[in-house]
Structures are given as structure tokens and as C-alpha cells.
Design an enzyme around this catalytic site. Structure first.
Site, PDB file in Angstrom:
ATOM      1  N   ASP A  93       0.854  -1.180   0.000  1.00 53.57           N
ATOM      2  CA  ASP A  93       0.000   0.000   0.000  1.00 53.57           C
ATOM      3  C   ASP A  93       0.899   1.243   0.000  1.00 53.57           C
ATOM      4  O   ASP A  93       2.120   1.126   0.015  1.00 53.57           O
ATOM      5  CB  ASP A  93      -0.972  -0.022   1.189  1.00 53.57           C
ATOM      6  N   SER A  94       0.304   2.417   0.020  1.00 54.61           N
ATOM      7  CA  SER A  94       1.118   3.628  -0.156  1.00 54.61           C
ATOM      8  C   SER A  94       1.570   4.221   1.167  1.00 54.61           C
ATOM      9  O   SER A  94       2.390   5.124   1.197  1.00 54.61           O
ATOM     10  CB  SER A  94       0.290   4.676  -0.882  1.00 54.61           C
ATOM     11  N   GLY A  96      -0.522   5.824   2.961  1.00 53.38           N
ATOM     12  CA  GLY A  96      -1.515   6.874   3.206  1.00 53.38           C
ATOM     13  C   GLY A  96      -2.523   6.482   4.278  1.00 53.38           C
ATOM     14  O   GLY A  96      -2.787   7.248   5.202  1.00 53.38           O
ATOM     15  N   GLN A 190     -11.333   7.568  -5.114  1.00 59.58           N
ATOM     16  CA  GLN A 190     -11.939   7.996  -3.858  1.00 59.58           C
ATOM     17  C   GLN A 190     -13.281   8.681  -4.158  1.00 59.58           C
ATOM     18  O   GLN A 190     -13.774   8.588  -5.272  1.00 59.58           O
ATOM     19  CB  GLN A 190     -10.978   8.942  -3.112  1.00 59.58           C
ATOM     20  N   GLY A 217     -11.567   4.174   0.387  1.00 60.84           N
ATOM     21  CA  GLY A 217     -12.547   4.925   1.159  1.00 60.84           C
ATOM     22  C   GLY A 217     -13.806   4.151   1.476  1.00 60.84           C
ATOM     23  O   GLY A 217     -14.822   4.730   1.845  1.00 60.84           O
ATOM     24  N   ASP A 267      -8.323  -7.242   0.274  1.00 58.35           N
ATOM     25  CA  ASP A 267      -7.380  -7.503   1.372  1.00 58.35           C
ATOM     26  C   ASP A 267      -8.026  -7.034   2.657  1.00 58.35           C
ATOM     27  O   ASP A 267      -8.887  -6.143   2.640  1.00 58.35           O
ATOM     28  CB  ASP A 267      -6.085  -6.699   1.201  1.00 58.35           C
ATOM     29  N   CYS A 305     -14.567 -28.029   6.837  1.00 61.00           N
ATOM     30  CA  CYS A 305     -13.286 -27.465   6.390  1.00 61.00           C
ATOM     31  C   CYS A 305     -12.218 -28.549   6.367  1.00 61.00           C
ATOM     32  O   CYS A 305     -12.158 -29.381   7.275  1.00 61.00           O
ATOM     33  CB  CYS A 305     -12.871 -26.336   7.343  1.00 61.00           C
ATOM     34  N   CYS A 307      -8.872 -27.850   6.165  1.00 60.20           N
ATOM     35  CA  CYS A 307      -7.570 -27.224   6.373  1.00 60.20           C
ATOM     36  C   CYS A 307      -6.737 -28.035   7.370  1.00 60.20           C
ATOM     37  O   CYS A 307      -7.251 -28.920   8.059  1.00 60.20           O
ATOM     38  CB  CYS A 307      -7.721 -25.773   6.832  1.00 60.20           C
ATOM     39  N   CYS A 310      -8.251 -27.987  10.910  1.00 63.25           N
ATOM     40  CA  CYS A 310      -9.487 -28.757  11.104  1.00 63.25           C
ATOM     41  C   CYS A 310      -9.269 -30.260  10.915  1.00 63.25           C
ATOM     42  O   CYS A 310     -10.003 -31.064  11.478  1.00 63.25           O
ATOM     43  CB  CYS A 310     -10.575 -28.243  10.164  1.00 63.25           C
ATOM     44  N   HIS A 336      -6.563 -21.476   9.968  1.00 60.49           N
ATOM     45  CA  HIS A 336      -7.936 -21.792   9.567  1.00 60.49           C
ATOM     46  C   HIS A 336      -8.636 -20.582   8.926  1.00 60.49           C
ATOM     47  O   HIS A 336      -9.254 -20.713   7.876  1.00 60.49           O
ATOM     48  CB  HIS A 336      -8.771 -22.298  10.744  1.00 60.49           C
TER      49      HIS A 336
HETATM   50 ZN   LIG Z   1     -10.233 -25.220   8.936  1.00 60.72          ZN
END
Ligand SMILES: [Zn+2]
Length: 378
Positions: A93-94, A96, A190, A217, A267, A305, A307, A310, A336
Site C-alpha cells: 500500500d502507499s 496513506g 476515492q 474509502g 485484502d 473445512c 484445512c 481442522c 484456519h
Molecule cells: Zn479449517
């Protein structure tokens, strides 16, 4: 050009886009969620774990890396990828957003922003040129233009001045950018909730022909229907052949609703931050693993899940670790939550491919409990 976008197909049911962004460090599929590694680390996760869970691009924060360890050290190490041993794509990112959110003593001028270091109190100055210099030294694949992030709500008059200044700053960023051959600079639209200002901002920035555009924004405290309305009138102003990034958004419902409105990249610190509190995202909604009712619950966090967390660990064990402040507990919850969002985006992409993202949204919202009147969100 450092960054190019390939549109694979548009969902017939919703208009969401399935695509690929090509960067100097490989390609990533979109819509995509980017885990946040503020200080050149996604807190508690190794780059090998991020790769294993399917992360293809991560974000790092210019402001934080500027203050420590300093962009010169990262540059000397051979750039951010080498410094942190991550070979996938990176976006910075900048700075800012942090200048506007972390520091209270700030003064905005045409030249840039004067403010105090949030750690030491030292006086600092950040400008479009300085933000470009730092990001060129860090060497991420995608960098962001230095913009002003006005608070929500802001008056139309204030927002108009801010949008115009952000456009002037964007031009200065383009001019100061030293590595367009291997770093792509994105412009940031913006304008808050004002349609005319979003139009003005989009017109200004698209005329500068950035390789990608972010919508800034939003996710600054406005209700979700305001965010969706702003996206409804803003994304159509952006060129089809460039990636679109909605900044700071990472709740499951907003990832789906953003994708439906033509967003490609997202993000947010949300999944990692709440994980360190013991709050988990699951296919059945939010789960607060500290709660007493999980003390003898030997089921996985999310039975749907697959993962690493899990497949191997129980709610009771993770509750015990989190309540004891054991680092391993936070590693398991972080793994997770990130996997959950990366996997959600995989399902979104699959649904776009099959022209059924609208149906997927219905099913997901129903199961997650978003349709209930007092659904607990994030
Ligand atoms: Zn999981």
C-alpha cells in the site's frame, strides 16, 4: 508492462469476473483474497504455510516497513520477496491509510502530509514522491498511489477537495515511479458515498492509464448497503481490461457481494486479527472458541473445512491453547481463518465458471446465518 489482466469469463447470473492477474512473480487467479503481512510477515504464518494454504499474493504495509526496519535495509536485502522469502506476488500500500488512521497530529498540505511517528512521536513527512521512493525500494509487484483517506462520513465539499488533491497526487506518483517495467502502480478511486465524486475520481484516474485500479474509502465504518451501492455505481466506471481492487474488505459476505459487483482483489487484516482473539470464521457462521461450551467439544472448528487445523485439532484443544495464550493456538486459528477465505474465493471462482454465483450466494448466506435478522457479522 509489469501487470496485466486476463479476463477469462463473466458470470451470466451475476456479472462477476473470473480472471488472472499476471505479475513479475507469477500469476494469481481472481477474484482473490490477499492476506495482510503488515511487517513483511503474515503474523504467526511462515511463507511455506501461506503457499500450502493457497495464498498467491500477499500485502505488506509501506508505512510500517518504512519505520522499521527501513526501506533501505529491505532494498539491501534484495527487495521484499527475498527479505521475507516469499516468491509469490506482493502488493504494497502507499502508507496513506496508516498516516490517516494511526497518527492524530497530522497536517495535510498540497506537498504531502506532516505527521508524527505512531511509535516514537518523531516528526515525519510523507508525499507522493516519498511513497513512490519507499515502494520502489521495497520492490513489490504492485504498488499503490499515495492518496488521502478521508474519514466517514465527510462533507461533500471536503470530499471534493480531497478527490481533486488525490488526483494531483496520483499524477505526481506516476511521474516519480522509477520501475514501471517490473512494478505496476495502481490508482485509487476515492469520493466516499458521492456518486458525482466517484465519477470525477474515476475519470481523472482512468485518463492516467494505470495498470490497475483500487476503490478506496470503503469499509471505513459505513453500513454494508452503502458500500454495495457505491460499488454498484463505481465499478462500471473502470476499464474492463484492468484489475479492480477493493481495499480493506475481508468479511465473507462482502467478499461475495464485492465479487458480484465486479471486484477482482480484496485484502483485510480481519481474518488474522480476529484469529488472535480466538474468533473463527466457519461455514456455519462465527465461532468464538474461548467460550466455555467448547471446553469438551472434540469436533474440529469447522466440520466442512479440510484445512490443516481442522483435519488435526479439536475445538477443545484450540480453546485451551488460546486461553493459555499459547502461540501455537494463534497459529492454528490464523491458519484456519486464512484458509477459510482463500477457500471461499476458490468456491466463488468455481461458481463464476459455472454461471451460478447468485445461487452460491444464497446458499452461503443461508448456511452462514447472514439472512437471520440479528446475524452476528464481523
Ligand atoms: Zn479449517
Amino acid at each position: 508492462m509489469a501487470i496485466t489482466y486476463e479476463l477469462i469469463k463473466t458470470c451470466k447470473q451475476t456479472g462477476a469476473r473470473l480472471g488472472k492477474v499476471h505479475t513479475p512473480h507469477g500469476s494469481f487467479e481472481t477474484p482473490m483474497f490477499m492476506p495482510v503481512g503488515t511487517l513483511a510477515t503474515v503474523k504467526t504464518m511462515s511463507p511455506e504455510e501461506l503457499e500450502r494454504m493457497g495464498a498467491q499474493i500477499i500485502l505488506s504495509n509501506t508505512y510500517h516497513l518504512w519505520l522499521r526496519p527501513g526501506e533501505d535495509i529491505v532494498e539491501e536485502a534484495g527487495g521484499l520477496h527475498k527479505f521475507m522469502n516469499w516468491n509469490g506476488s506482493i502488493l504494497t500500500d502507499s502508507g496513506g491509510f496508516q498516516v490517516f488512521s494511526l497518527s492524530d497530529l497530522r497536517q495535510i498540505e498540497e506537498e504531502g502530509v506532516h505527521f508524527r511517528n505512531h511509535i516514537s512521536g518523531e516528526k515525519l513527512f510523507l508525499s507522493p514522491e516519498k511513497a513512490m521512493h519507499i515502494q520502489n525500494s521495497l520492490g513489490a509487484d504492485i504498488m499503490m498511489a499515495f492518496d488521502e483517506c478521508p474519514p466517514y462520513p465527510a462533507e461533500h465539499k471536503y470530499m471534493k477537495d480531497s478527490v481533486e488533491r488525490t488526483s494531483r497526487w496520483a499524477e505526481r506518483c506516476l511521474e516519480a515511479h522509477q520501475r514501471p517495467h517490473d512494478q505496476g502502480l495502481f490508482g485509487i478511486i476515492q469520493g466516499g458515498e458521492y456518486e458525482d465524486l466517484r465519477q470525477q475520481s474515476a475519470r481523472d484516474l482512468t485518463s492516467m492509464d494505470f495498470p490497475g485500479y483500487a476503490i478506496g474509502g470503503l469499509s471505513v465504518g459505513e453500513p454494508k448497503d452503502v458500500m454495495n451501492r457505491v460499488l454498484d455505481f463505481t465499478t462500471p466506471l473502470l476499464p474492463d481490461q484492468k484489475p479492480r481492487y477493493l481495499m480493506g474488505v475481508g468479511s465473507p459476505d462482502s467478499l461475495i457481494d464485492g465479487s458480484i459487483r465486479g471486484i477482482d482483489m480484496f485484502d483485510c487484516v480481519l481474518p488474522t486479527r480476529i484469529a488472535r482473539n480466538g474468533t473463527l470464521m466457519t461455514s456455519q457462521g462465527r465461532l468464538v472458541v474461548r467460550n466455555a461450551k467448547y471446553a469438551r467439544d472434540f469436533r474440529p472448528i469447522d466440520e466442512n473445512c479440510d484445512c490443516h487445523t481442522c483435519r488435526n485439532y479439536s475445538r477443545a484443544y484450540i480453546r485451551h491453547l488460546v486461553k493459555s495464550n499459547e502461540t501455537f493456538g494463534f497459529r492454528l486459528t490464523t491458519y484456519h481463518n486464512l484458509y477459510f477465505l482463500l477457500n471461499l474465493m476458490r468456491q466463488v471462482r468455481e461458481a463464476i465458471r459455472e454461471d451460478r454465483l447468485g445461487d452460491f450466494r444464497e446458499e452461503f448466506f443461508e448456511q452462514y446465518g447472514f439472512n437471520k435478522p440479528n446475524a452476528k457479522n464481523f
